[in-house]
Motif scaffolding. Structure first.
Motif, mmCIF file in Angstrom:
data_model
loop_
_atom_site.group_PDB
_atom_site.id
_atom_site.type_symbol
_atom_site.label_atom_id
_atom_site.label_comp_id
_atom_site.label_asym_id
_atom_site.label_seq_id
_atom_site.Cartn_x
_atom_site.Cartn_y
_atom_site.Cartn_z
ATOM 1 N N LEU A 123 0.824 -1.211 0.000
ATOM 2 C CA LEU A 123 0.000 0.000 0.000
ATOM 3 C C LEU A 123 0.855 1.257 0.000
ATOM 4 N N ASP A 124 0.230 2.371 -0.414
ATOM 5 C CA ASP A 124 0.854 3.682 -0.288
ATOM 6 C C ASP A 124 0.594 4.202 1.123
ATOM 7 N N PRO A 125 1.478 5.062 1.643
ATOM 8 C CA PRO A 125 1.288 5.580 2.999
ATOM 9 C C PRO A 125 0.012 6.398 3.192
ATOM 10 N N ASP A 126 -0.634 6.839 2.115
ATOM 11 C CA ASP A 126 -1.846 7.632 2.270
ATOM 12 C C ASP A 126 -3.116 6.785 2.147
ATOM 13 N N ALA A 127 -3.000 5.465 2.277
ATOM 14 C CA ALA A 127 -4.153 4.570 2.154
ATOM 15 C C ALA A 127 -5.085 4.736 3.353
ATOM 16 N N ASP A 128 -6.388 4.645 3.096
ATOM 17 C CA ASP A 128 -7.352 4.771 4.185
ATOM 18 C C ASP A 128 -7.619 3.399 4.807
ATOM 19 N N GLU A 129 -8.469 3.391 5.850
ATOM 20 C CA GLU A 129 -8.707 2.160 6.606
ATOM 21 C C GLU A 129 -9.315 1.055 5.751
ATOM 22 N N SER A 130 -10.230 1.411 4.857
ATOM 23 C CA SER A 130 -10.862 0.374 4.036
ATOM 24 C C SER A 130 -9.855 -0.250 3.073
ATOM 25 N N ALA A 131 -8.935 0.559 2.538
ATOM 26 C CA ALA A 131 -7.908 0.017 1.648
ATOM 27 C C ALA A 131 -6.956 -0.893 2.420
ATOM 28 N N ILE A 132 -6.652 -0.520 3.646
ATOM 29 C CA ILE A 132 -5.779 -1.349 4.484
ATOM 30 C C ILE A 132 -6.448 -2.693 4.759
ATOM 31 N N LYS A 133 -7.728 -2.649 5.103
ATOM 32 C CA LYS A 133 -8.457 -3.881 5.402
ATOM 33 C C LYS A 133 -8.557 -4.771 4.167
ATOM 34 N N ARG A 134 -8.815 -4.165 3.011
ATOM 35 C CA ARG A 134 -8.924 -4.921 1.757
ATOM 36 C C ARG A 134 -7.586 -5.592 1.414
ATOM 37 N N ALA A 135 -6.494 -4.814 1.514
ATOM 38 C CA ALA A 135 -5.176 -5.360 1.207
ATOM 39 C C ALA A 135 -4.797 -6.473 2.189
ATOM 40 N N TYR A 136 -5.163 -6.290 3.450
ATOM 41 C CA TYR A 136 -4.874 -7.308 4.461
ATOM 42 C C TYR A 136 -5.572 -8.618 4.118
ATOM 43 N N ARG A 137 -6.849 -8.529 3.763
ATOM 44 C CA ARG A 137 -7.604 -9.744 3.436
ATOM 45 C C ARG A 137 -7.007 -10.462 2.233
ATOM 46 N N GLU A 138 -6.581 -9.705 1.232
ATOM 47 C CA GLU A 138 -5.968 -10.322 0.059
ATOM 48 C C GLU A 138 -4.650 -11.000 0.416
ATOM 49 N N LYS A 139 -3.810 -10.311 1.193
ATOM 50 C CA LYS A 139 -2.507 -10.877 1.556
ATOM 51 C C LYS A 139 -2.655 -12.098 2.456
ATOM 52 N N VAL A 140 -3.655 -12.086 3.343
ATOM 53 C CA VAL A 140 -3.867 -13.234 4.217
ATOM 54 C C VAL A 140 -4.237 -14.462 3.392
ATOM 55 N N LYS A 141 -5.066 -14.259 2.374
ATOM 56 C CA LYS A 141 -5.444 -15.382 1.509
ATOM 57 C C LYS A 141 -4.234 -15.944 0.772
ATOM 58 N N GLU A 142 -3.303 -15.063 0.390
ATOM 59 C CA GLU A 142 -2.106 -15.512 -0.327
ATOM 60 C C GLU A 142 -1.109 -16.214 0.578
ATOM 61 N N THR A 143 -0.933 -15.696 1.786
ATOM 62 C CA THR A 143 0.173 -16.151 2.635
ATOM 63 C C THR A 143 -0.223 -17.145 3.716
ATOM 64 N N HIS A 144 -1.491 -17.470 3.845
ATOM 65 C CA HIS A 144 -1.916 -18.378 4.916
ATOM 66 C C HIS A 144 -1.185 -19.714 4.781
ATOM 67 N N PRO A 145 -0.706 -20.264 5.898
ATOM 68 C CA PRO A 145 0.069 -21.513 5.838
ATOM 69 C C PRO A 145 -0.695 -22.692 5.240
ATOM 70 N N ASP A 146 -2.012 -22.661 5.266
ATOM 71 C CA ASP A 146 -2.786 -23.775 4.709
ATOM 72 C C ASP A 146 -2.921 -23.707 3.189
ATOM 73 N N THR A 147 -2.541 -22.577 2.594
ATOM 74 C CA THR A 147 -2.622 -22.470 1.138
ATOM 75 C C THR A 147 -1.371 -23.066 0.504
ATOM 76 N N GLU A 148 -1.402 -23.213 -0.802
ATOM 77 C CA GLU A 148 -0.293 -23.855 -1.518
ATOM 78 C C GLU A 148 1.004 -23.057 -1.426
ATOM 79 N N ASP A 149 0.926 -21.738 -1.628
ATOM 80 C CA ASP A 149 2.122 -20.900 -1.615
ATOM 81 C C ASP A 149 2.355 -20.219 -0.278
ATOM 82 N N GLY A 150 1.605 -20.550 0.729
ATOM 83 C CA GLY A 150 1.681 -19.845 2.004
ATOM 84 C C GLY A 150 2.836 -20.287 2.871
#
Length: 167
Positions: A123-150
């Motif tokens: 994210l950019d440093p000027d991101a608002d709370e909703s953008a932070i939450k959205r990016a977090y949810r996407e990254k969690v799906k990518e990096t979760h240990p139960d996923t293939e690439d996590g």
């Protein structure tokens, strides 16, 4: 029965304490100064509840975090000294859990910097709370240990970044 929002509950409690403060102050002026002394804690509680309900407490905490000021101390209560020095009762070895579960308080790590947290979530440093939450949810799906690439390490880093940005 419907749920009442927290802010309405806090305002209701504040109103009750304000009413008690006024009644005690009037009684103190009319009858006994002792009631004035009793009214002081009620007045302080009313002010604290108003400060919380108005959102000023949250804004002050956010300003302190953004300014890099610590909002908590690294010391134990009542001048007990740094927490990493505490070993528990009787040296921390015995007690109810025996020697196998020695409980020693440790200093919290400072975690990621704000810049690293934004970079971790992409994210950019000027991101608002909703953008932070959205990016977090996407990254969690990518990096979760139960996923293939996590991986657990990357997953923990994403969680730390989100916690840092949502303070």
């Amino acid at each position: 029965m419907t749920a009442v929002p927290r802010s309405q509950l806090v305002l209701a409690l504040m109103s009750v304490f304000a009413g008690l403060t006024v009644v005690l102050a009037v009684l103190g002026f009319a009858y006994s100064p002792v009631a004035l002394v009793v009214a002081l804690p009620f007045g302080a509680t009313t002010y604290a509840l108003w400060y919380h309900a108005s959102g000023r407490l949250r804004e002050r905490a956010r300003r302190n975090v953004r300014a890099g000021r610590r909002t908590t101390t690294e010391r134990g209560g009542f001048g007990a000294g740094p927490r990493e020095d505490w070993t528990g009762p009787r040296g921390g070895g015995g007690g109810r859990f025996g020697d196998t579960r020695q409980r020693r308080a440790t200093r919290r790590s400072t975690g990621q910097s704000m810049r690293d947290a934004y970079r971790t979530l992409g994210l950019d440093p000027d991101a608002d709370e909703s953008a932070i939450k959205r990016a977090y949810r996407e990254k969690v799906k990518e990096t979760h240990p139960d996923t293939e690439d996590g991986s657990e390490r990357r997953f923990k880093r994403v969680n730390e970044a989100y916690e840092r940005l949502s303070e």
